[in-house]
Structure formats: C-alpha cells, structure tokens
Scaffold this motif. Structure first.
Motif, PDB file in Angstrom:
ATOM      1  N   ASN A 145      -2.874 -11.938  50.033  1.00 18.12           N
ATOM      2  CA  ASN A 145      -2.539 -10.626  49.376  1.00 18.12           C
ATOM      3  C   ASN A 145      -3.475  -9.655  50.221  1.00 18.12           C
ATOM      4  O   ASN A 145      -4.371  -9.090  49.829  1.00 18.12           O
ATOM      5  CB  ASN A 145      -2.803 -10.799  47.818  1.00 18.12           C
ATOM      6  N   PRO A 146      -2.919  -9.397  51.545  1.00 19.56           N
ATOM      7  CA  PRO A 146      -3.807  -8.652  52.422  1.00 19.56           C
ATOM      8  C   PRO A 146      -3.965  -7.220  51.993  1.00 19.56           C
ATOM      9  O   PRO A 146      -4.709  -6.205  52.247  1.00 19.56           O
ATOM     10  CB  PRO A 146      -3.141  -8.887  53.776  1.00 19.56           C
ATOM     11  N   ALA A 147      -2.789  -6.850  51.266  1.00 18.58           N
ATOM     12  CA  ALA A 147      -2.641  -5.328  50.802  1.00 18.58           C
ATOM     13  C   ALA A 147      -3.899  -4.910  49.865  1.00 18.58           C
ATOM     14  O   ALA A 147      -4.459  -3.823  49.858  1.00 18.58           O
ATOM     15  CB  ALA A 147      -1.425  -5.070  49.804  1.00 18.58           C
ATOM     16  N   SER A 148      -4.500  -6.129  49.108  1.00 17.48           N
ATOM     17  CA  SER A 148      -5.672  -5.751  48.208  1.00 17.48           C
ATOM     18  C   SER A 148      -6.779  -5.447  49.145  1.00 17.48           C
ATOM     19  O   SER A 148      -7.866  -4.629  48.888  1.00 17.48           O
ATOM     20  CB  SER A 148      -5.925  -6.869  47.377  1.00 17.48           C
ATOM     21  N   GLY A 149      -6.849  -6.277  50.376  1.00 18.57           N
ATOM     22  CA  GLY A 149      -8.114  -6.029  51.245  1.00 18.57           C
ATOM     23  C   GLY A 149      -8.052  -4.652  51.745  1.00 18.57           C
ATOM     24  O   GLY A 149      -9.345  -4.170  52.146  1.00 18.57           O
TER      25      GLY A 149
END
Length: 193
Positions: A145-149
């Motif tokens: 879930n790279p969007a959270s990063g």
C-alpha cells in the motif's frame, strides 16, 4: 500512560481547512459502516471489513470505552462541508517514558487521492508534538500500500526502513514500511508557519 490519560479521556476538537477531527460518537455508526464495509478500505489494515451495522456499533462502543479509560484512541475525520464522517485517525499506542507514539488511519475510498488524509495527518502530528509533547511519532504501512507511505512523506515523516513479515494481516505475514518524525523535524518544518 498516566500523563496522557486526561487528554485521551477528553480528546479536543481540531479544525483544519476542510476537516474537523473530533471524538467518535455513536451517531457515526451509519457513516462509519458506509466505508468500513468496503473490502478495499480494510485490505491493508488489521481490521476486517464490517459485515453489519452492529459490528460498527460494537467498534464505536469499544472506542468510546477507550476514551473513558484514558487510553490512546482515534479521532473521527469529519468533512466541514456536509458534516459527514469519512475516516479515523489516531494513536495506536503512546509510550510516556520515551515520549513516542504510533499513529494510524483509514479513509473512505470515495475520498482517496484528494489530500484529505495528508491534512488529517498533519493536524494529528501537530497535536502529538504540541499538545502531547511527544518526541517521536511513527507510522507503518503494508508495503503493498505505497499510497499510505506517500501520505506520510508529504507530511515530512522520514522513511526508516522495512520490517519483514512484521504483521499478520488477513492470515498472511506482511512486510511493513516504517516512517517517523521527530519533534526537531516538526519544529524545523513549522518554524515560520
């Protein structure tokens, strides 16, 4: 935990340009269920999609009990325009000895990619550093879930590394990326704001 009990027992109302962060209420059940039942929203977090409004109400009772006990908890994320509750953000734990904490969040899919969570996270970081007087606030996300990063990075949190198979989510071991911000980092960014 004791120094923070009174604050968590009576979470303040925090306003940003578009949002109100406030304690969760039982009246949030309908709005919360509307997005908590979405498997895409729950895919990368440790809770399962809600199957009924009763499950959502049970969660809200649990959250309200956490407030009464003075334990770390979450704010409701409410839109100023329309008053709809669209997510949660808050503290998973706080360590008073080390003045550190972990923040976590979730948001209705209808509001992804609009900068809403970045706005909510900035307000929560401000609260953590200025009101709770923390020295370190960290957050983690499933590496899938790279969007959270990206939200964490937009707020000035620094990537610290990947912890391999740190959690079990939906029965599968998952790697998590860890981000953190120190009080000095916060002050450097917000000296002139």
């Amino acid at each position: 935990m004791q120094p923070y009990n009174a604050i968590f027992a009576c979470l303040p109302r925090i306003e940003t340009d578009r949002l109100i962060l406030r304690p969760l209420q039982m009246r949030d059940a309908k709005d919360l269920f509307a997005y908590a039942r979405d498997p895409e929203v729950s895919r990368h977090v440790l809770w399962d999609a809600h199957k009924s409004i009763w499950e959502t109400r049970r969660f809200l009772r649990f959250a309200r009990n956490q407030y009464r006990r003075g334990f770390p908890g979450s704010f409701a994320i409410e839109l100023k325009d329309g008053g709809r509750m669209i997510g949660t953000i808050g503290f998973m734990w706080v360590n008073p000895d080390y003045k550190s904490a972990e923040v976590g969040y979730s948001l209705s899919r209808d509001y992804w990619n609009r900068g809403i969570m970045t706005e909510a996270l900035r307000a929560t970081l401000r609260f953590g550093f200025e009101e709770l007087k923390l020295n370190r606030i960290e957050a983690q996300h499933d590496t899938e879930n790279p969007a959270s990063g990206k939200v964490m990075a937009h707020c000035g949190m620094q990537f610290e590394g990947v912890m391999r198979q740190r959690i079990v989510n939906k029965g599968v071991f998952r790697d998590v990326a860890v981000y953190a911000m120190l009080k000095n980092d916060w002050q450097a960014i917000h000296t002139h704001t």
